[in-house]
Design a protein around this motif. Sequence first.
Motif, mmCIF file in Angstrom:
data_model
loop_
_atom_site.group_PDB
_atom_site.id
_atom_site.type_symbol
_atom_site.label_atom_id
_atom_site.label_comp_id
_atom_site.label_asym_id
_atom_site.label_seq_id
_atom_site.Cartn_x
_atom_site.Cartn_y
_atom_site.Cartn_z
ATOM 1 N N ALA A 249 0.240 3.824 17.099
ATOM 2 C CA ALA A 249 -1.247 3.415 16.367
ATOM 3 C C ALA A 249 -1.092 2.371 15.306
ATOM 4 O O ALA A 249 -1.762 1.545 15.180
ATOM 5 N N VAL A 250 -0.197 2.729 14.301
ATOM 6 C CA VAL A 250 0.006 2.138 13.311
ATOM 7 C C VAL A 250 0.586 0.642 13.533
ATOM 8 O O VAL A 250 -0.006 -0.202 13.222
ATOM 9 N N GLU A 251 1.464 0.668 14.742
ATOM 10 C CA GLU A 251 1.905 -0.842 15.239
ATOM 11 C C GLU A 251 0.850 -1.396 15.782
ATOM 12 O O GLU A 251 0.775 -2.935 15.599
ATOM 13 N N GLU A 252 0.087 -0.719 16.517
ATOM 14 C CA GLU A 252 -1.233 -1.659 17.205
ATOM 15 C C GLU A 252 -1.982 -2.330 16.164
ATOM 16 O O GLU A 252 -2.288 -3.575 16.333
ATOM 17 N N TRP A 253 -2.547 -1.690 15.157
ATOM 18 C CA TRP A 253 -3.404 -2.244 14.069
ATOM 19 C C TRP A 253 -2.581 -3.101 13.105
ATOM 20 O O TRP A 253 -3.069 -4.109 12.631
ATOM 21 N N LEU A 254 -1.214 -2.968 13.063
ATOM 22 C CA LEU A 254 -0.386 -4.034 12.043
ATOM 23 C C LEU A 254 -0.203 -5.303 12.868
ATOM 24 O O LEU A 254 -0.486 -6.394 12.390
ATOM 25 N N ALA B 184 -15.562 3.770 12.425
ATOM 26 C CA ALA B 184 -16.678 4.492 12.545
ATOM 27 C C ALA B 184 -16.300 6.063 12.982
ATOM 28 O O ALA B 184 -16.871 6.985 12.544
ATOM 29 N N ASP B 185 -15.105 6.061 13.742
ATOM 30 C CA ASP B 185 -14.579 7.282 14.154
ATOM 31 C C ASP B 185 -13.124 7.858 13.451
ATOM 32 O O ASP B 185 -12.688 8.537 13.857
ATOM 33 N N ASN B 186 -12.764 7.061 12.492
ATOM 34 C CA ASN B 186 -11.640 7.208 11.962
ATOM 35 C C ASN B 186 -11.370 6.689 10.374
ATOM 36 O O ASN B 186 -11.989 5.732 10.106
ATOM 37 N N GLU B 187 -10.851 7.757 9.651
ATOM 38 C CA GLU B 187 -10.933 7.572 8.371
ATOM 39 C C GLU B 187 -10.230 6.149 7.821
ATOM 40 O O GLU B 187 -10.567 5.389 7.319
ATOM 41 N N TRP B 188 -8.930 6.155 8.750
ATOM 42 C CA TRP B 188 -8.056 4.657 8.431
ATOM 43 C C TRP B 188 -7.782 4.301 9.812
ATOM 44 O O TRP B 188 -8.175 4.528 10.792
ATOM 45 N N LEU B 189 -7.134 2.934 9.653
ATOM 46 C CA LEU B 189 -7.126 2.239 11.029
ATOM 47 C C LEU B 189 -6.223 2.858 11.881
ATOM 48 O O LEU B 189 -6.636 2.732 13.177
ATOM 49 N N ALA B 190 -5.224 3.625 11.661
ATOM 50 C CA ALA B 190 -4.508 4.143 12.582
ATOM 51 C C ALA B 190 -4.821 5.628 12.944
ATOM 52 O O ALA B 190 -4.136 6.387 13.600
ATOM 53 N N GLY B 191 -5.940 5.943 12.469
ATOM 54 C CA GLY B 191 -6.455 7.476 12.727
ATOM 55 C C GLY B 191 -6.712 8.198 11.226
ATOM 56 O O GLY B 191 -7.325 7.789 10.618
ATOM 57 N N ALA B 192 -6.157 9.407 11.297
ATOM 58 C CA ALA B 192 -6.553 10.294 10.184
ATOM 59 C C ALA B 192 -5.632 9.958 8.858
ATOM 60 O O ALA B 192 -5.936 10.445 7.689
ATOM 61 N N ASP B 193 -4.481 9.250 8.952
ATOM 62 C CA ASP B 193 -3.625 9.071 7.961
ATOM 63 C C ASP B 193 -3.630 7.646 7.314
ATOM 64 O O ASP B 193 -3.385 6.407 8.317
ATOM 65 N N TYR B 194 -3.529 7.340 6.192
ATOM 66 C CA TYR B 194 -3.205 6.053 5.411
ATOM 67 C C TYR B 194 -1.769 5.517 5.893
ATOM 68 O O TYR B 194 -1.070 6.198 5.958
#
Length: 233
Positions: free
Chosen positions: A98-103, A151-161
Amino acid sequence: MTAAIELYYWPTPNGWKITIALEELGLPYNVNFVNIGKGDQFEPSFLKIAPNNRMPAIVDPNGPDGAPISIFESGAILQYLGRKTGKLYPADERSRVAVEEWLMWQMGGLGPMAGQAHHFRIYAPEKIEYAVDRYTNECNRLYGVMDRRLADNEWLAGADYSIADIACIGWISRHERQGQDLNTFPNLKRWYEALMDRPAVKRGMSIAQDLDKQSNIAGNDAAQSILFGQKSN
């Protein structure tokens, strides 16, 4: 004491990725300024570290197995720092993907398209309506992608910064240059304000912040020739 990382930097959205990450991670570092408006990026000593003649780049004296390592490309640097510290870049595969997708989304989309918007809206010697509309509209589309994700996630990759957020914030901070109104993207605006309130983000983006203004690339023919007139030789 851990030896300081040598950072090659200029105060731009790409440079801020690394200063923010280093501040968030609490890693010691020294700043080596690469004045991109004067051509410092073409110095032979810098090209040994960054063969694409682009900053940022780093040299970590405490690299793998204790040997020094040099790294260019901001995304690769963020991933390295995340692996090195075990922070902001999760180890479990689902979260890491998830992090790599948004990176990669930032590296391949947001950054290049926003950069083109800056170029044609601010730096181009003549305003080409098609180009201005093309890249302003594409930035608008990308902002919409972020807004829906947030809209559904606090941060881009989900729950964690993570490093994915760090990669994007500098570009979003220049939304006005891209012709974007954050009020039309409420979820993105919430994310933006949360990031800009983080002490490490403030510190990272404040480093030599006046230097970019002093370089005065807009209207500076010599600087624009260096930045925008490059060929293979």
